[in-house]
Scaffold this motif. Structure first.
Motif, short mmCIF file in Angstrom:
data_model
loop_
_atom_site.label_atom_id
_atom_site.label_comp_id
_atom_site.label_asym_id
_atom_site.label_seq_id
_atom_site.Cartn_x
_atom_site.Cartn_y
_atom_site.Cartn_z
N ALA A 122 24.65 -13.34 30.83
CA ALA A 122 23.81 -12.33 30.17
C ALA A 122 22.65 -11.94 31.08
O ALA A 122 22.26 -10.77 31.15
N LEU A 123 22.11 -12.93 31.79
CA LEU A 123 21.00 -12.64 32.71
C LEU A 123 21.47 -11.71 33.83
O LEU A 123 20.82 -10.71 34.15
N ARG A 124 22.64 -12.06 34.39
CA ARG A 124 23.20 -11.25 35.47
C ARG A 124 23.42 -9.81 35.02
O ARG A 124 23.10 -8.84 35.71
N GLN A 125 23.91 -9.71 33.80
CA GLN A 125 24.19 -8.38 33.25
C GLN A 125 22.89 -7.58 33.00
O GLN A 125 22.81 -6.40 33.31
N THR A 126 21.89 -8.28 32.49
CA THR A 126 20.61 -7.62 32.24
C THR A 126 20.01 -7.08 33.54
O THR A 126 19.50 -5.97 33.60
N VAL A 127 20.08 -7.92 34.57
CA VAL A 127 19.56 -7.49 35.88
C VAL A 127 20.31 -6.24 36.36
O VAL A 127 19.68 -5.26 36.79
N ALA A 128 21.62 -6.29 36.22
CA ALA A 128 22.43 -5.14 36.66
C ALA A 128 22.07 -3.89 35.86
O ALA A 128 21.92 -2.79 36.42
N GLU A 129 21.90 -4.05 34.55
CA GLU A 129 21.56 -2.91 33.70
C GLU A 129 20.20 -2.32 34.09
O GLU A 129 20.04 -1.10 34.12
N CYS A 130 19.24 -3.20 34.34
CA CYS A 130 17.91 -2.70 34.73
C CYS A 130 18.00 -1.89 36.02
O CYS A 130 17.38 -0.84 36.16
N ARG A 131 18.81 -2.39 36.95
CA ARG A 131 18.94 -1.67 38.22
C ARG A 131 19.62 -0.33 38.00
O ARG A 131 19.21 0.69 38.57
N GLU A 132 20.65 -0.32 37.16
CA GLU A 132 21.33 0.94 36.84
C GLU A 132 20.37 1.94 36.21
O GLU A 132 20.41 3.13 36.48
N GLN A 133 19.49 1.38 35.34
CA GLN A 133 18.53 2.26 34.65
C GLN A 133 17.31 2.57 35.50
O GLN A 133 16.35 3.15 35.02
N ASN A 134 17.37 2.11 36.75
CA ASN A 134 16.27 2.40 37.67
C ASN A 134 14.94 1.79 37.21
O ASN A 134 13.89 2.39 37.36
N LEU A 135 15.06 0.60 36.67
CA LEU A 135 13.85 -0.13 36.27
C LEU A 135 13.52 -1.14 37.35
O LEU A 135 14.40 -1.88 37.82
N HIS A 136 12.25 -1.18 37.76
CA HIS A 136 11.84 -2.14 38.78
C HIS A 136 11.70 -3.53 38.17
O HIS A 136 10.97 -3.72 37.20
N ILE A 137 12.40 -4.50 38.75
CA ILE A 137 12.30 -5.88 38.25
C ILE A 137 11.19 -6.60 39.03
O ILE A 137 11.35 -6.93 40.20
N ILE A 138 10.05 -6.81 38.38
CA ILE A 138 8.92 -7.47 39.03
C ILE A 138 9.26 -8.92 39.33
O ILE A 138 8.97 -9.44 40.40
N ALA A 139 9.89 -9.58 38.37
CA ALA A 139 10.25 -10.99 38.57
C ALA A 139 11.32 -11.40 37.58
O ALA A 139 11.43 -10.84 36.49
N ILE A 140 12.08 -12.40 37.99
CA ILE A 140 12.96 -13.12 37.07
C ILE A 140 12.32 -14.48 36.85
O ILE A 140 11.89 -15.13 37.81
N VAL A 141 12.23 -14.87 35.59
CA VAL A 141 11.54 -16.11 35.24
C VAL A 141 12.54 -17.18 34.84
O VAL A 141 13.42 -16.94 34.02
#
Lengths: 559, 559
Positions: B270-289
């Motif tokens: 689920a984490l991997r998928q969320t990261v991928a979705e954020c990237r697809e949506q052009n959201l900057h990921i500041i950090a993964i906790v």
């Protein structure tokens, strides 16, 4: 005998055989955690050592240690945790020899350079009690009476600032929906918290918009139709406001610094104009900041007039009274802070002029519900409707520092604080008069409260200074001498004055002025101490000049 | 004799005539500030009172006071600072009767509900010494040796986490351009600081863009072409991340909470998928906790796998090890934190499993230059190139808490901390076994470390629980009982367990589960204490059921 870090490291309590290792370590550790009424405990023994350290430390006249930075770098270069515990005796000897003896005597009457001073004696045993009780103020389940004690102490301070009715305090003092103030670790966190509340309230939920907390800064600016968000105050705002502007995402460039007059007070016309310009440019003004005691010269902004501008523009008015707040305790001087009672939020530091230990910042709110704008919850604690103090706070777990605030207000009292404030200002006026009377020094601004900036003027330039005819080169020479003097004085360590940088206009151009900065807050500082500090500076300049001109007494004296 | 607040208020030291008022107050206040080697000082007298309070407090078995909240509200309802100072004797009597006696015995071996525990005895005298020295860690001029001591202590912790080479530590330990870690007031500030650094670094200056610090969040997202900024972690992230997301302007909705598995660990897919979705949506990921020790059950996320995802996506990896960090001291258990050494930043709390007083949070950085992204300067202090610790920190003035950290690492040592960690986990396993063996209780998750969640099951429902056939109504009844039980246990005060809320699936629907939450960290807690706490709960349920069914012993027993 001085043990080096390395020697202490190798002088362990144990050299056990492998079989017995675990249980011996276990016994040793368990002994540390066990308290008992019987016999002379380890804690009592450490207490005695520490009492000796404290008393010697507190009765030392020198302001500073003359140890070199390079030596300290060598002393503290060990990145390995010892495998076995160090025995107490060795460690405390190491601590005394290396840390205590190389620390700053912030309580010395001739350490008059920073906002750190002698403290009343009751705070030391109280620190031990607070640590023994080990309450965690974040929630009622780990801080029962303390949560209510903290609210009471904050209400007392709130009342000093705002002086609302008995009814108001009866209603809010112990109402878990109300927040009269928040106890934080320091003034920086207090200022950040105030601006955070102001931002969240002013860009809150409306119609279909969820508010900045849930939707973010960009969406909030979009929804409200702003091009950006700013905080406005004098150019002398503390650097905590830079931290706040950066952290909150509004940018340090949008922390708008308005020029000050020759008394270091924000220029009201310029402030009014800046506010108007921001509105014209469609920039959201999160807050207007007034300073009650600038960090470098203790000056107080015209709070009444700033309050008026804020009110006219319906903008949050924050007063940073981290330093100057306690001046409200003085009948004689509180008029200098007139207008503070109109502030929507006020920062005051307990560890400054309330003479409490480090780690007590406070932010107060005119509206007891403002802090709801930052409220957070969590299932394992911080339940809605609880008295958990961590619900509306930047910080989470935190110590029971309220004990100090409560004790200070009760044991020193209004009249005691008034005495301390009045004395500080009286002695500052004495120092200003001495500086004005001594040819060696130039007073750089009339003190508003108990900070004072001045500089040393070498003999050959005293004439031009008196005639106000300094050139840029003269000024530069004076700057170099003052920087050198301050560093040398700090290194020799008999007395201490800090330094700051101001600006002056020479031939129509801004020039930096390196200034000596005195803070007269230590109750132990006498007029004789002030004289001693100034004379020490003169003596150091003489030594400097001798080293510059070792063979020419005449030239040396003229420096 | 118990003095009420009001009585203490009116029992002042002075009833002076007006003429003598100022000097008497002055003398009284000056006496408080004066230290001397001669005679039995006021401080010594207070110290003796406080020692008695402490010892009584520390040797009390009861976990809690049974005073009512309403009574505390009445006791702390005074918003007026006394005009005259209260005399010491009255105040300390008041303090003992009203505050100390109504505080939580966080050191009690049967207080096993929160992350607050007994502390080693050396911290109490050390607290007094720290207060006596009154160093301000913000700058070298008010904290000379302490600044270096703090850097050394942080380097020792850094080495435990990252284990870089000798060369690395020689280069960075006392280099004023490097920041191996920052000492802060607590884990919340540590987490905020870590994300602040990550945000500023990843949205920094580039080409003509000045960076987020100077230009703000909106401009940064625009420049880099992002639609928003997010932080991603498990749904069990501590509520300090909500504070950080709000404060930084990215919004709490953009704090993306990924579901956890039945062991409370983030679901990696689920984490991997969320990261991928954020990237697809052009959201900057500041950090993964990643969490190393969740607040409500002490579970550790799969840090290795999270590190891998962060690395693949070139995203900052932050580990919140506020609670679990010190597990790295244990040879036996440190594998549970494998991957922490790959984190870009790590939060650890000193006041949790390092057994130090409240007020010591820490954040560590893999890259010693990362914290430059939040550096600030000011003319009166914080000069570039100085050793001033406040330059790269959220906070400004702060106490010399490094003394505790340094002393703890040296006096307890690696092996001592290992013993403490191993013992906590061993006793938790004992408690889990007891709960599993007792029909009255249901264990809700296998403990990862030393937190444990369980609940009481009334007799008539034990059968359906065993067969996993609970209905929603059954579950609700159990919830009500457990909430009632926890509140009553807290109020009676003999023992203490906290509570939290988890979820469970019943007939395909999420249902809340009110859980008892035990934290086994107090070294003084024995197996017998654990038994006593569980038996106390059984006894309280019996009392509850008697009050529900006063006339029917049979029904009461079946509850």
């Amino acid at each position: 005998m001085t043990l080096s870090n390395q020697e202490v490291l190798t002088k362990n309590t144990f050299s056990p055989t492998e079989q017995t290792l675990h249980s011996e370590i276990g016994d040793h550790v368990m002994q540390m955690f066990t308290s008992s009424h019987k016999g002379k405990s380890l804690e009592t023994q450490i207490d005695e050592i520490v009492n000796d350290f404290s008393l010697d430390f507190l009765t030392t006249l020198n302001a500073n240690t003359n140890v070199d930075i390079d030596e300290l770098i060598r002393k503290f270069g060990d990145s390995k945790i010892p495998s076995q515990p160090i025995d107490f005796e060795s460690y405390f000897q190491y601590l005394g020899d290396n840390i205590v003896s190389n620390s700053i005597h912030t309580s010395s009457p001739q350490f008059i350079g920073h906002m750190t001073s002698a403290l009343p004696s009751f705070v030391r045993p109280l620190a031990k009690l607070m640590t023994a009780m080990n309450q965690n103020a974040v929630k009622i389940e780990t801080a029962k009476a303390l949560s209510f004690c903290e609210r009471e102490a904050l209400a007392m301070m709130h009342r000093q600032i705002y002086d609302f009715s008995d009814n108001f305090y009866t209603q809010h003092i112990q109402n878990n929906q109300s927040t009269l103030g928040i106890l934080v670790s320091g003034g920086t966190t207090a200022n950040i918290t105030a601006l955070w509340c102001a931002r969240n309230k002013s860009l809150g939920a409306k119609n279909e918009f969820l508010g900045i907390e849930k939707a973010g800064l960009t969406a909030a600016l979009n929804f409200y139709g702003y091009k950006g968000a700013v905080v406005i105050g004098s150019e002398l705002m503390h650097f905590s406001f830079d931290k706040a502007a950066d952290l909150m995402g509004i940018s340090t460039q949008n922390l708008i610094r308005v020029p000050v007059d020759s008394n270091n007070r924000v220029k009201i016309q310029a402030l009014r104009q800046t506010v108007a310009e921001c509105r014209e440019q469609n920039l959201h003004i999160i807050a207007i900041v007034g300073i009650a005691g600038t960090t470098d010269s203790g000056c107080v902004d015209p709070l009444e007039e700033i309050a008026e501008i804020a009110q006219e523009n319906n903008v949050h008015f924050h007063v940073d009274a981290a330093w100057g707040g306690p001046v409200i305790f003085s009948q004689k001087h509180r008029h200098k802070l007139a207008g503070i009672e109109k502030a929507d939020s006020v920062t005051i530091d307990g560890h400054k002029q309330l003479y409490l230990p480090m780690g007590i910042g406070m932010v107060f709110f005119r509206d007891p519900y403002l802090a709801s704008s930052i409220e957070k919850q969590a299932s394992y604690t911080m339940r809605k409707g609880s008295f958990d103090l961590g619900k509306r706070a930047l910080e989470g777990s935190r110590p029971g520092m309220a004990l100090f605030l409560h004790a200070g207000l009760k044991l020193i009292g209004l009249k005691g604080y008034e005495f301390l404030i009045d004395e500080g200002i009286r002695k500052t006026q004495y120092m200003a008069a001495r500086i004005s009377a001594m040819p060696e020094f130039e007073l750089l601004a009339e003190p508003d409260t108990n900070l004072l900036i001045y500089r040393y003027i070498p003999e050959q330039l005293r004439g031009v200074v008196a005639k106000n005819q300094l050139t840029e080169i003269d000024n530069q020479l004076i700057n170099e001498l003052n920087e050198h003097l301050q560093k040398l004085q700090r290194q020799i360590g008999r007395t201490f004055i800090s330094r700051t940088t101001k600006t002056t206009i020479i031939s129509g151009k801004e020039n930096p002025v390196i200034a000596m900065r005195a803070v007269i807050a230590n109750p132990l500082t006498t007029e004789a101490d002030i004289d001693a500090v100034l004379n020490d500076q003169i003596q150091i300049v003489t030594e400097i000049s001798r080293s510059y001109f070792p063979d020419n007494d005449e030239l040396a004296k003229s420096y």
